[in-house]
Motif scaffolding. Sequence first.
Motif, PDB file in Angstrom:
ATOM      1  N   SER A  83      46.518  30.849  36.529  1.00 38.09           N
ATOM      2  CA  SER A  83      46.233  29.633  37.252  1.00 38.09           C
ATOM      3  C   SER A  83      44.819  29.255  37.762  1.00 38.09           C
ATOM      4  O   SER A  83      44.710  28.105  37.973  1.00 38.09           O
ATOM      5  CB  SER A  83      47.368  29.273  38.123  1.00 38.09           C
ATOM      6  OG  SER A  83      47.147  30.431  39.308  1.00 38.09           O
ATOM      7  N   SER A  84      44.055  30.121  37.869  1.00 37.81           N
ATOM      8  CA  SER A  84      42.783  29.988  38.247  1.00 37.81           C
ATOM      9  C   SER A  84      41.633  31.066  38.012  1.00 37.81           C
ATOM     10  O   SER A  84      42.241  32.091  37.910  1.00 37.81           O
ATOM     11  CB  SER A  84      42.536  29.668  40.057  1.00 37.81           C
ATOM     12  OG  SER A  84      42.714  30.907  40.419  1.00 37.81           O
ATOM     13  N   GLY A  85      40.511  30.548  38.083  1.00 41.42           N
ATOM     14  CA  GLY A  85      39.341  31.746  37.622  1.00 41.42           C
ATOM     15  C   GLY A  85      39.506  32.864  39.088  1.00 41.42           C
ATOM     16  O   GLY A  85      39.119  33.956  38.599  1.00 41.42           O
ATOM     17  N   MET A  86      39.677  32.374  40.146  1.00 38.68           N
ATOM     18  CA  MET A  86      39.841  33.250  41.406  1.00 38.68           C
ATOM     19  C   MET A  86      40.716  34.272  41.186  1.00 38.68           C
ATOM     20  O   MET A  86      40.674  35.361  41.262  1.00 38.68           O
ATOM     21  CB  MET A  86      39.948  32.379  42.580  1.00 38.68           C
ATOM     22  CG  MET A  86      39.989  33.370  43.927  1.00 38.68           C
ATOM     23  SD  MET A  86      38.447  34.261  44.023  1.00 38.68           S
ATOM     24  CE  MET A  86      37.266  32.705  44.887  1.00 38.68           C
ATOM     25  N   LEU A  87      42.048  33.906  40.582  1.00 35.03           N
ATOM     26  CA  LEU A  87      43.279  34.511  40.617  1.00 35.03           C
ATOM     27  C   LEU A  87      42.815  35.596  39.381  1.00 35.03           C
ATOM     28  O   LEU A  87      43.277  36.815  39.430  1.00 35.03           O
ATOM     29  CB  LEU A  87      44.053  33.853  40.247  1.00 35.03           C
ATOM     30  CG  LEU A  87      45.569  34.719  40.014  1.00 35.03           C
ATOM     31  CD1 LEU A  87      45.936  35.441  41.283  1.00 35.03           C
ATOM     32  CD2 LEU A  87      46.796  33.844  39.614  1.00 35.03           C
ATOM     33  N   ALA A  88      41.930  35.024  38.178  1.00 35.26           N
ATOM     34  CA  ALA A  88      41.805  36.131  37.169  1.00 35.26           C
ATOM     35  C   ALA A  88      40.944  37.151  37.756  1.00 35.26           C
ATOM     36  O   ALA A  88      41.251  38.290  37.250  1.00 35.26           O
ATOM     37  CB  ALA A  88      40.931  35.193  36.227  1.00 35.26           C
ATOM     38  N   GLY A  89      39.801  36.800  38.358  1.00 37.30           N
ATOM     39  CA  GLY A  89      39.082  37.900  38.976  1.00 37.30           C
ATOM     40  C   GLY A  89      39.772  38.991  39.870  1.00 37.30           C
ATOM     41  O   GLY A  89      39.858  40.103  39.859  1.00 37.30           O
ATOM     42  N   LYS A  90      40.643  38.294  40.998  1.00 38.00           N
ATOM     43  CA  LYS A  90      41.383  39.233  41.989  1.00 38.00           C
ATOM     44  C   LYS A  90      42.354  39.986  40.986  1.00 38.00           C
ATOM     45  O   LYS A  90      42.637  41.178  41.301  1.00 38.00           O
ATOM     46  CB  LYS A  90      42.239  38.454  42.677  1.00 38.00           C
ATOM     47  CG  LYS A  90      41.336  37.738  43.560  1.00 38.00           C
ATOM     48  CD  LYS A  90      40.258  38.459  44.473  1.00 38.00           C
ATOM     49  CE  LYS A  90      39.590  37.822  45.299  1.00 38.00           C
ATOM     50  NZ  LYS A  90      38.430  38.871  45.981  1.00 38.00           N
ATOM     51  N   MET A  91      43.119  39.492  39.920  1.00 41.38           N
ATOM     52  CA  MET A  91      44.050  40.247  39.191  1.00 41.38           C
ATOM     53  C   MET A  91      43.285  41.523  38.493  1.00 41.38           C
ATOM     54  O   MET A  91      43.948  42.793  38.591  1.00 41.38           O
ATOM     55  CB  MET A  91      44.794  39.628  38.049  1.00 41.38           C
ATOM     56  CG  MET A  91      45.935  38.762  38.498  1.00 41.38           C
ATOM     57  SD  MET A  91      46.709  37.908  37.226  1.00 41.38           S
ATOM     58  CE  MET A  91      48.097  37.263  38.008  1.00 41.38           C
ATOM     59  N   VAL A  92      42.191  41.328  38.011  1.00 39.27           N
ATOM     60  CA  VAL A  92      41.560  42.529  36.998  1.00 39.27           C
ATOM     61  C   VAL A  92      41.056  43.398  38.301  1.00 39.27           C
ATOM     62  O   VAL A  92      41.161  44.572  38.039  1.00 39.27           O
ATOM     63  CB  VAL A  92      40.090  41.809  36.196  1.00 39.27           C
ATOM     64  CG1 VAL A  92      39.316  42.911  36.117  1.00 39.27           C
ATOM     65  CG2 VAL A  92      40.843  40.936  35.241  1.00 39.27           C
ATOM     66  N   ILE A  93      40.432  43.251  39.384  1.00 40.80           N
ATOM     67  CA  ILE A  93      40.259  44.096  40.528  1.00 40.80           C
ATOM     68  C   ILE A  93      41.419  45.013  40.776  1.00 40.80           C
ATOM     69  O   ILE A  93      41.371  46.221  40.836  1.00 40.80           O
ATOM     70  CB  ILE A  93      39.562  43.401  41.725  1.00 40.80           C
ATOM     71  CG1 ILE A  93      38.201  42.883  41.443  1.00 40.80           C
ATOM     72  CG2 ILE A  93      39.469  44.300  42.722  1.00 40.80           C
ATOM     73  CD1 ILE A  93      36.999  43.815  41.128  1.00 40.80           C
ATOM     74  N   GLU A  94      42.465  44.402  41.037  1.00 39.49           N
ATOM     75  CA  GLU A  94      43.801  44.871  41.321  1.00 39.49           C
ATOM     76  C   GLU A  94      44.394  46.019  40.368  1.00 39.49           C
ATOM     77  O   GLU A  94      44.520  47.138  40.744  1.00 39.49           O
ATOM     78  CB  GLU A  94      44.962  43.867  41.448  1.00 39.49           C
ATOM     79  CG  GLU A  94      46.279  44.593  41.845  1.00 39.49           C
ATOM     80  CD  GLU A  94      47.657  43.524  41.743  1.00 39.49           C
ATOM     81  OE1 GLU A  94      48.647  43.808  41.721  1.00 39.49           O
ATOM     82  OE2 GLU A  94      47.167  42.325  41.554  1.00 39.49           O
ATOM     83  N   GLU A  95      43.995  45.634  38.820  1.00 40.78           N
ATOM     84  CA  GLU A  95      44.090  46.581  38.022  1.00 40.78           C
ATOM     85  C   GLU A  95      43.164  47.735  37.878  1.00 40.78           C
ATOM     86  O   GLU A  95      43.524  48.935  37.746  1.00 40.78           O
ATOM     87  CB  GLU A  95      44.320  45.955  36.666  1.00 40.78           C
ATOM     88  CG  GLU A  95      44.603  46.756  35.556  1.00 40.78           C
ATOM     89  CD  GLU A  95      46.114  47.621  35.765  1.00 40.78           C
ATOM     90  OE1 GLU A  95      45.944  48.771  34.710  1.00 40.78           O
ATOM     91  OE2 GLU A  95      46.806  47.029  36.193  1.00 40.78           O
ATOM     92  N   LEU A  96      41.954  47.373  38.046  1.00 42.77           N
ATOM     93  CA  LEU A  96      40.839  48.296  37.924  1.00 42.77           C
ATOM     94  C   LEU A  96      40.895  49.278  39.188  1.00 42.77           C
ATOM     95  O   LEU A  96      40.256  50.330  39.127  1.00 42.77           O
ATOM     96  CB  LEU A  96      39.509  47.415  37.906  1.00 42.77           C
ATOM     97  CG  LEU A  96      39.328  46.794  36.538  1.00 42.77           C
ATOM     98  CD1 LEU A  96      37.822  46.217  36.575  1.00 42.77           C
ATOM     99  CD2 LEU A  96      39.129  48.019  35.349  1.00 42.77           C
ATOM    100  N   ASN A  97      41.413  48.995  40.499  1.00 37.31           N
ATOM    101  CA  ASN A  97      41.410  49.653  41.429  1.00 37.31           C
ATOM    102  C   ASN A  97      42.258  51.055  40.902  1.00 37.31           C
ATOM    103  O   ASN A  97      42.072  51.977  41.661  1.00 37.31           O
ATOM    104  CB  ASN A  97      42.414  48.987  42.547  1.00 37.31           C
ATOM    105  CG  ASN A  97      41.579  47.999  43.241  1.00 37.31           C
ATOM    106  OD1 ASN A  97      40.401  48.121  43.106  1.00 37.31           O
ATOM    107  ND2 ASN A  97      41.947  47.146  44.073  1.00 37.31           N
ATOM    108  N   LYS A  98      43.157  50.866  40.073  1.00 32.60           N
ATOM    109  CA  LYS A  98      43.852  52.318  39.680  1.00 32.60           C
ATOM    110  C   LYS A  98      43.153  53.208  38.831  1.00 32.60           C
ATOM    111  O   LYS A  98      43.441  54.265  38.700  1.00 32.60           O
ATOM    112  CB  LYS A  98      45.170  51.860  38.943  1.00 32.60           C
ATOM    113  CG  LYS A  98      46.072  50.775  39.423  1.00 32.60           C
ATOM    114  CD  LYS A  98      47.045  50.152  38.408  1.00 32.60           C
ATOM    115  CE  LYS A  98      47.839  49.002  38.918  1.00 32.60           C
ATOM    116  NZ  LYS A  98      48.830  48.396  38.037  1.00 32.60           N
ATOM    117  N   GLU A  99      41.886  52.679  38.116  1.00 35.46           N
ATOM    118  CA  GLU A  99      41.090  53.745  37.569  1.00 35.46           C
ATOM    119  C   GLU A  99      39.671  53.679  37.572  1.00 35.46           C
ATOM    120  O   GLU A  99      38.795  53.645  36.771  1.00 35.46           O
ATOM    121  CB  GLU A  99      41.330  53.096  35.953  1.00 35.46           C
ATOM    122  CG  GLU A  99      41.262  51.781  35.630  1.00 35.46           C
ATOM    123  CD  GLU A  99      41.828  51.157  34.241  1.00 35.46           C
ATOM    124  OE1 GLU A  99      40.932  50.893  33.529  1.00 35.46           O
ATOM    125  OE2 GLU A  99      43.170  51.043  34.098  1.00 35.46           O
TER     126      GLU A  99
END
Length: 343
Positions: A83-99
């Motif tokens: 829904s937004s560029g901000m959410l895109a960035g936050k989602m990717v960071i959320e996933e990358l936190n695992k690895e």
Amino acid sequence: MKVSQFPDRIIEIDQEQYLYFGGTAYLGLSVHKEFQQLVLKNILRWGTTYGSSRNANVKVTAYDDGEAFLAQHIKAESAVTVSSGMLAGKMVIEELNKETDCYFHFPNAHPAIKAHDSLPFFEAGKINPRLFNPKPERITILTDAVPSYQTKAVDLLVLKEIPKHKEVTLLIDESHSLGILGKNGCGIYSEINLPIKRKIMVSSLGKAFGLTGGVIASDEAFITQIKKLDTFISAAGMNPAFVQTLAQAAEIYPIQHQKLVKNLEYLDSKLIKNENIKFDKTYPLIYIEIESITEILKANKIIIANFRYQENAKDINRIVVTANHLKEDLDKLVNILNACNSK
């Protein structure tokens, strides 16, 4: 100052008309008649919003069409909209936190891609020595494609100096390069050819592409991981009418991109550049370091972007050129800037 209609190349303030060189509508699509008609047609088909999870049993084909177009345009294996560029960035960071064992950020990275405890990539003008320690680890580099206050794409060749025992993932925010840089405005993602594990691109679509939403592009495996996030599953997607429009407007984007390119080439042929005026003919932003420039331009019926982007940062005086500006607009702007620049 407040306005009561979309500010394109002309803005009306207190019933007076000014030339407008602000905003982020680089391709001028927000007021493009054919583009608007596509949006209206798709709203009639898909409604004004669709508040369901992307993982619900009923799925709309608009997402397939729009995301296939984005992957092809960006030249990525796969892409997904949110829904937004901000959410895109936050989602990717959320996933990358695992690895990710350690994050490093380039200067002035956008808040959308900020990570907790991230370290500066550069210290005292050199690569952070922490990157050269003997410890094998997974690191993620965070950067904007074109950092704030800059007019050229970030130089990523420096990543080649990172030793091979560091497994590198690159996350790049292309909100101000998608639709602008690269062939037909494909951005810089496809040009990144480095010895790294993975590259990931996020971007707002509400700037050059003229539609509220965001995109994540990468290899297919990573996009599949994103689609499994609770945040993705529990959030409503980008408006399907807008996603459908992305695919159907495929022929409009390169036309508008070429108009922008011609405006920038014309501006480059007229504008006097020095340390007070930062401009590159491939990029539609001009940063100005001339005292009282906003007041001088306003007195000449020109409004530019003037704001403080982040707390404790200095004010930005930024001129934005779009595909919709006319030569006479550019002539008026250049004449004033050159006159101020020669004093």
